[in-house]
Structure formats: C-alpha cells, structure tokens
Design an enzyme around this catalytic site. Structure first.
Site, mmCIF file in Angstrom:
data_model
loop_
_atom_site.group_PDB
_atom_site.id
_atom_site.type_symbol
_atom_site.label_atom_id
_atom_site.label_comp_id
_atom_site.label_asym_id
_atom_site.label_seq_id
_atom_site.Cartn_x
_atom_site.Cartn_y
_atom_site.Cartn_z
ATOM 1 C CD GLU A 36 -0.738 38.739 4.068
ATOM 2 O OE1 GLU A 36 -1.924 38.787 4.380
ATOM 3 O OE2 GLU A 36 -0.050 39.766 3.920
ATOM 4 C CG ASP B 33 -3.268 42.851 16.351
ATOM 5 O OD1 ASP B 33 -2.609 42.631 15.314
ATOM 6 O OD2 ASP B 33 -3.681 43.989 16.648
#
Ligand code: ADE
Length: 246
Positions: A13, A217
């Site tokens: 990121e 997730d």
C-alpha cells in the site's frame, strides 16, 4: 504548517501511495522509513508501520512527535467479523478497541489501564471524508480491477461501511477465535492488528485520526489462503485509488 500523516500496514500500500508523491525526502528512525513530500500539494509524511500494536505505536509516535503531523490516516486490510462483509469491502472506523487488552479485575475488560479509555472514537470529519473517498473509489471499481481479478477474489458489488473495529496482536484464522470476538463485542465489523493502538496514541496527543480497512479475508480457516495474492494483486490499487480521491 498543516501536515498529514499516512500510515500503511502493508508495504504494498505504502509503495503505491508513494508513487503519487512529489518533492520526496526519506529518513529512517527505529527501522521505519518515513517519506516526506507533497501529496496533491499538501505536506504529507508516509510510512510503513509493520504489523501489530507495538510496531504501530512506535511508528505513530514518531509521526506525531518528530514530524508533528496534524492528522493521521491509517490504511490497511482487515478480517471480516460481520456476516454482511465480503472481501473487497471497505470499513471506516468510527470506534476502535483492543480486544486483547484485559487487566481484570483491576480494570474493566478492554479498558486501557490507568485511563478511562476503552473505545476510541475517530474524528468525525475524517470519517466523513474517508467514507466519501472510499465510495468514489468503489464506484469505479470495474475500471480499476479486471473482470478476472474481481472474479478470482469474488469482488462483486463492494461497499463502504462505517463502524466498530477490533485490534489485537493475533491474526484471526479460526472460527473459534472469530466467534469469541463476536461474542465479546457483537457489533464489531472487522478485526486487524494496529488500529486501536494508533487510536490510543492519537488520543494521548489529541490528534484527529481515522482508520480505513479493506476486507482481505473472513477471519476464519480460509483467512490465509488467498491473503498474499490479494495483497499483491488488489491492495496497491485500493490504496492509491482511495488516496487519490481524498
Ligand atoms: N488483517 C487482515 N486479516 C486479518 C485477520 N484475519 N486477523 C487479524 N488481522 C487481519
């Protein structure tokens, strides 16, 4: 002079956000590399925190104390606790707590010892801005991610939600752990490993902050399966895409 701090829990990121910087200089403190420069003309310091509460605490303290940033934006991924959340959705913190903080019977569960703090509130203006930016990014997701990638990770109609985030030094990857967390604080949307540590320190220094998390997730037995692929294929696009809309 107004200065923004951006912390990322994933190097992928931070690298993608860094591509939009101009006038870059870098410095290293405590094994973290701080990139100073301009992002859309605004003085910004960007850093990869690493993982966990201690790593995040060390990093945010340097941003506040050494760089004197005026507000803090934390970007990362999280596991979903809420059934309504899917991989690719974005959660914006309105409150955060440390699910592994428990000094009972000396304090209440989750209470930070020697303070009255338990749930840390994000700054409302930052929450609104982050929600708007994330929504703009999500609206153009089909232009950002290929159909193949969207299918691979089952990113169908991603959404942006605001709510409670749990933080602790555990990667939640078993249904029993997930269930325990949900019982602990039923309205918690997502779990990660840094947010409430950053929140605690921003609270101590009286600095406005917000945490943005992309669901990577479902915090169960499947959590680790596609994690690395998701981080390398999807997360850089989310991070730079959201920040570009800010
Ligand atoms: N960050 C992303 N997924 C996570 C999980 N399942 N547990 C803790 N932190 C996470």
């Amino acid at each position: 002079k107004f200065k923004i701090g951006i912390m990322g829990a994933m190097n992928e990121e931070v690298k993608s956000i860094r591509e939009n910087f101009t006038d870059i200089t870098t410095e290293t403190f405590g094994k973290r590399e701080y990139t100073t420069g301009k992002l859309q003309g605004i003085d910004t310091v960007l850093v990869f925190s690493r993982w966990g509460k201690v790593a995040a605490a060390s990093t945010v303290t340097t941003l506040l104390h050494h760089y004197k940033v005026n507000c803090l934006i934390f970007i990362g991924v999280a596991g979903a606790l809420s059934q309504d959340l899917n991989v690719g959705d974005i959660v914006i913190s309105d409150q955060l707590f440390q699910h592994d903080m428990d000094a009972r019977p000396l304090c209440e569960k989750h209470q930070i010892p020697l303070t009255n703090d338990r749930l840390f509130k994000s700054n409302e203006t930052l929450v609104q801005n982050a929600t708007k930016s994330a929504a703009l990014f999500i609206a153009s997701i089909n232009q950002t991610l290929s159909a193949i990638t969207r299918e691979k990770f089952s990113i169908i109609a991603p959404k942006v939600v605001t709510g409670k985030i749990a933080t602790g030094d555990t990667f939640i990857h078993q249904s029993s752990q997930k269930l325990a967390l949900k019982n602990d604080m039923p309205d918690t949307l997502a779990v990660e490993m840094e947010g409430a540590a950053v929140a605690q320190i921003c609270h101590d220094y009286d600095i406005p902050f917000v945490v943005l998390r992309t669901i990577s997730d479902k915090a169960d037995h499947s959590a680790a399966i596609d994690f690395q692929a998701f981080i390398s294929e999807v997360i850089p696009k989310y991070a730079s895409g959201i920040v570009n809309e800010m």
